[in-house]
Design an enzyme around this catalytic site. Sequence first.
Site, PDB file in Angstrom:
ATOM      1  N   GLY A  31       0.837  -1.191   0.000  1.00 50.12           N
ATOM      2  CA  GLY A  31       0.000   0.000   0.000  1.00 50.12           C
ATOM      3  C   GLY A  31       0.869   1.237   0.000  1.00 50.12           C
ATOM      4  O   GLY A  31       2.096   1.156  -0.075  1.00 50.12           O
ATOM      5  N   CYS A  35      -0.205   3.579   5.499  1.00 56.05           N
ATOM      6  CA  CYS A  35      -1.311   2.620   5.468  1.00 56.05           C
ATOM      7  C   CYS A  35      -1.239   1.611   6.603  1.00 56.05           C
ATOM      8  O   CYS A  35      -2.139   0.775   6.750  1.00 56.05           O
ATOM      9  CB  CYS A  35      -1.367   1.899   4.122  1.00 56.05           C
ATOM     10  SG  CYS A  35      -0.018   0.738   3.848  1.00 56.05           S
ATOM     11  N   GLY A  36      -0.182   1.648   7.405  1.00 55.46           N
ATOM     12  CA  GLY A  36      -0.094   0.770   8.561  1.00 55.46           C
ATOM     13  C   GLY A  36       0.591  -0.554   8.305  1.00 55.46           C
ATOM     14  O   GLY A  36       0.375  -1.519   9.039  1.00 55.46           O
ATOM     15  N   LYS A  37       1.475  -0.613   7.291  1.00 54.95           N
ATOM     16  CA  LYS A  37       2.096  -1.891   6.971  1.00 54.95           C
ATOM     17  C   LYS A  37       3.010  -2.380   8.086  1.00 54.95           C
ATOM     18  O   LYS A  37       3.037  -3.581   8.386  1.00 54.95           O
ATOM     19  CB  LYS A  37       2.859  -1.815   5.646  1.00 54.95           C
ATOM     20  CG  LYS A  37       3.995  -0.816   5.611  1.00 54.95           C
ATOM     21  CD  LYS A  37       4.689  -0.780   4.262  1.00 54.95           C
ATOM     22  CE  LYS A  37       5.813   0.235   4.239  1.00 54.95           C
ATOM     23  NZ  LYS A  37       6.827   0.019   5.274  1.00 54.95           N
ATOM     24  N   SER A  38       3.760  -1.473   8.724  1.00 52.40           N
ATOM     25  CA  SER A  38       4.647  -1.905   9.810  1.00 52.40           C
ATOM     26  C   SER A  38       3.846  -2.344  11.031  1.00 52.40           C
ATOM     27  O   SER A  38       4.224  -3.289  11.730  1.00 52.40           O
ATOM     28  CB  SER A  38       5.615  -0.774  10.189  1.00 52.40           C
ATOM     29  OG  SER A  38       6.466  -0.457   9.102  1.00 52.40           O
ATOM     30  N   GLU A 109       9.597  -3.207   4.812  1.00 53.86           N
ATOM     31  CA  GLU A 109      10.254  -2.426   3.758  1.00 53.86           C
ATOM     32  C   GLU A 109      10.669  -3.341   2.601  1.00 53.86           C
ATOM     33  O   GLU A 109      11.757  -3.210   2.025  1.00 53.86           O
ATOM     34  CB  GLU A 109      11.476  -1.674   4.311  1.00 53.86           C
ATOM     35  CG  GLU A 109      11.196  -0.813   5.532  1.00 53.86           C
ATOM     36  CD  GLU A 109      10.220   0.342   5.271  1.00 53.86           C
ATOM     37  OE1 GLU A 109       9.882   0.578   4.094  1.00 53.86           O
ATOM     38  OE2 GLU A 109       9.787   0.973   6.243  1.00 53.86           O
ATOM     39  N   ALA A 110       9.781  -4.257   2.248  1.00 52.35           N
ATOM     40  CA  ALA A 110      10.098  -5.257   1.233  1.00 52.35           C
ATOM     41  C   ALA A 110      10.266  -4.655  -0.149  1.00 52.35           C
ATOM     42  O   ALA A 110      10.820  -5.309  -1.043  1.00 52.35           O
ATOM     43  CB  ALA A 110       9.010  -6.334   1.204  1.00 52.35           C
ATOM     44  N   GLN A 111       9.812  -3.418  -0.333  1.00 51.57           N
ATOM     45  CA  GLN A 111       9.994  -2.782  -1.639  1.00 51.57           C
ATOM     46  C   GLN A 111      11.472  -2.594  -1.969  1.00 51.57           C
ATOM     47  O   GLN A 111      11.848  -2.486  -3.136  1.00 51.57           O
ATOM     48  CB  GLN A 111       9.269  -1.423  -1.694  1.00 51.57           C
ATOM     49  CG  GLN A 111       9.916  -0.317  -0.884  1.00 51.57           C
ATOM     50  CD  GLN A 111       9.471  -0.307   0.567  1.00 51.57           C
ATOM     51  OE1 GLN A 111       8.741  -1.190   0.995  1.00 51.57           O
ATOM     52  NE2 GLN A 111       9.894   0.706   1.321  1.00 51.57           N
ATOM     53  N   TYR A 217       7.824  12.812   2.867  1.00 53.96           N
ATOM     54  CA  TYR A 217       6.884  12.265   1.900  1.00 53.96           C
ATOM     55  C   TYR A 217       5.459  12.625   2.290  1.00 53.96           C
ATOM     56  O   TYR A 217       5.142  12.781   3.469  1.00 53.96           O
ATOM     57  CB  TYR A 217       7.024  10.741   1.808  1.00 53.96           C
ATOM     58  CG  TYR A 217       8.325  10.303   1.178  1.00 53.96           C
ATOM     59  CD1 TYR A 217       8.436  10.157  -0.198  1.00 53.96           C
ATOM     60  CD2 TYR A 217       9.442  10.044   1.961  1.00 53.96           C
ATOM     61  CE1 TYR A 217       9.628   9.769  -0.784  1.00 53.96           C
ATOM     62  CE2 TYR A 217      10.645   9.651   1.387  1.00 53.96           C
ATOM     63  CZ  TYR A 217      10.730   9.515   0.020  1.00 53.96           C
ATOM     64  OH  TYR A 217      11.916   9.133  -0.552  1.00 53.96           O
TER      65      TYR A 217
END
Length: 243
Positions: A31, A35-38, A109-111, A217
């Site tokens: 996302g 978006c709350g990924k962590s 942070e897989a991106q 950002y």
Amino acid sequence: MSDPSVPLTAVPAAGDRRRALAPAHLRFFHGPMDCGKSTLALQVDHNQSRQGRSGLLVTQGDRSAQPRISSRVGLSRDAVEVDPGTDLTLLVRSHWADGRRVDYLIVDEAQFLTPEQVDQLAELVDASHVDVYAFGLTTDFRTRLFPGTQRLLEVADDVQRIQVEVLCWCGLPGLLNARVVDGAMVRSGATVVVADTAPTPAPEETDDPATGTDVHYQVLCRRHHVLGQLGPTAAGPGQLALP
């Protein structure tokens, strides 16, 4: 009683699955920023560990500038910092060699992963039955897929867009990440510049510490990302203020 003339299959019969390792999966959650990924990554780790499973947390470029997975809501956990040269299969095997179990892998942070590292994650899933949960941004500030994100979209068993809605300043859903340098949106530069979404970055969250350039950002809707508009524009005499 089973017929000895019938060969056993690779798939255990229902109710008899303890004789074989459960299949593992590579799951990717993605996302925009905020978006709350962590937060979700830490929640997944919590849920897995409560069931007696042992996990390994890895990250790179966390906002804390530390080997941690940290969330904007205040949650954090120590993690192993990796870089593009890290072999993730060897990392897990080194833990096994030290006598430490690794039942699952949490990758934040897989991106920032290289395509080769994503393939290493897939190998851990398929060959070693390690569950992998990867969390990352969908696109960079130029609205292009990160290489790691693209490869995860190509090979992951399960891909989910994180459902926590992020809003643009205008109230529409925020989909895209804008890089803001000294108050102005930029569309060129290095793909990876670590910073947060706070409007006033801390000194360590700068593009050039020597000059003190402020970099952060901001999540925007598609329309305002195209326009490069970071907030409402003041209306002139006789004009209506429109988003």
